[in-house]
Motif scaffolding. Structure first.
Motif, PDB file in Angstrom:
ATOM      1  N   CYS A   1      95.100 -36.081  79.397  1.00 39.68           N
ATOM      2  CA  CYS A   1      95.753 -37.389  79.481  1.00 39.68           C
ATOM      3  C   CYS A   1      97.253 -37.247  79.725  1.00 39.68           C
ATOM      4  N   ALA A   2      97.745 -38.008  80.677  1.00 44.10           N
ATOM      5  CA  ALA A   2      99.177 -38.072  80.931  1.00 44.10           C
ATOM      6  C   ALA A   2      99.805 -38.982  79.878  1.00 44.10           C
TER       7      ALA A   2
ATOM      8  N   GLU B   1     102.571 -40.458  79.690  1.00 48.02           N
ATOM      9  CA  GLU B   1     103.253 -41.648  80.208  1.00 48.02           C
ATOM     10  C   GLU B   1     102.277 -42.742  80.622  1.00 48.02           C
ATOM     11  N   ALA B   2     100.999 -42.421  80.770  1.00 43.96           N
ATOM     12  CA  ALA B   2      99.996 -43.418  81.150  1.00 43.96           C
ATOM     13  C   ALA B   2      99.448 -44.181  79.942  1.00 43.96           C
ATOM     14  N   LEU B   3      99.767 -43.705  78.756  1.00 43.87           N
ATOM     15  CA  LEU B   3      99.242 -44.323  77.536  1.00 43.87           C
ATOM     16  C   LEU B   3     100.245 -45.311  76.949  1.00 43.87           C
TER      17      LEU B   3
ATOM     18  N   ARG C   1     105.708 -40.330  72.637  1.00 39.19           N
ATOM     19  CA  ARG C   1     105.434 -39.476  73.799  1.00 39.19           C
ATOM     20  C   ARG C   1     106.230 -38.183  73.710  1.00 39.19           C
TER      21      ARG C   1
ATOM     22  N   PRO D   1      91.027 -42.952  83.290  1.00 31.79           N
ATOM     23  CA  PRO D   1      92.186 -43.682  83.802  1.00 31.79           C
ATOM     24  C   PRO D   1      93.509 -43.101  83.294  1.00 31.79           C
ATOM     25  N   TYR D   2      93.439 -42.208  82.329  1.00 31.09           N
ATOM     26  CA  TYR D   2      94.648 -41.614  81.750  1.00 31.09           C
ATOM     27  C   TYR D   2      94.859 -40.176  82.177  1.00 31.09           C
ATOM     28  N   GLY D   3      94.033 -39.679  83.087  1.00 33.20           N
ATOM     29  CA  GLY D   3      94.158 -38.314  83.569  1.00 33.20           C
ATOM     30  C   GLY D   3      93.343 -37.347  82.740  1.00 33.20           C
TER      31      GLY D   3
END
Length: 108
Positions: free
Chosen positions: A35-36, A38-40, A47, A30-32
């Motif tokens: 991981c992206a 900005e999604a965390l 960030r 779900p976070y890419g």
């Protein structure tokens, strides 16, 4: 289900965070993948620091001679490692107990 991330730097990648083992072989995190940031659920400061470190890591490779030695001095390497250690500590603190962040950097 607890969340699991892996922490390591990779050339050509703008984040040090990757999905944990449950999502490592596929790309359905779900976070890419990777991981992206900005999604965390992280503060903008964290960030930015993780992105800055990933960008700085790119300079540790001599892109004209990738198989050659790093252009970094030993002092630059040690400074980067200390900054990455500090960022990992902040990351773990911000994410809290429901998260596991596994340090997968090459041991020193």
């Amino acid at each position: 289900m607890p969340y699991h991330l892996r922490f390591f730097f990779e050339y050509g990648v703008d984040t040090p965070l990757w999905p944990g083992p449950a999502h490592a072989a596929d790309f359905d995190s779900p976070y890419g993948y990777p991981c992206a940031l900005e999604a965390l659920p992280l503060t903008p400061v964290t960030r930015a620091e993780l992105a800055r470190l990933a960008e700085r890591y790119q300079t540790s490779l001599d892109w004209d001679d990738p198989g050659g030695p790093s252009p970094w001095t030993p002092a630059q390497t040690e400074a980067f490692l200390a900054e990455a250690d500090a960022a990992l500590e902040v990351l773990r603190r911000e994410l809290g107990a429901g998260w596991t962040v596994e340090d997968q950097r090459v041991p020193r």
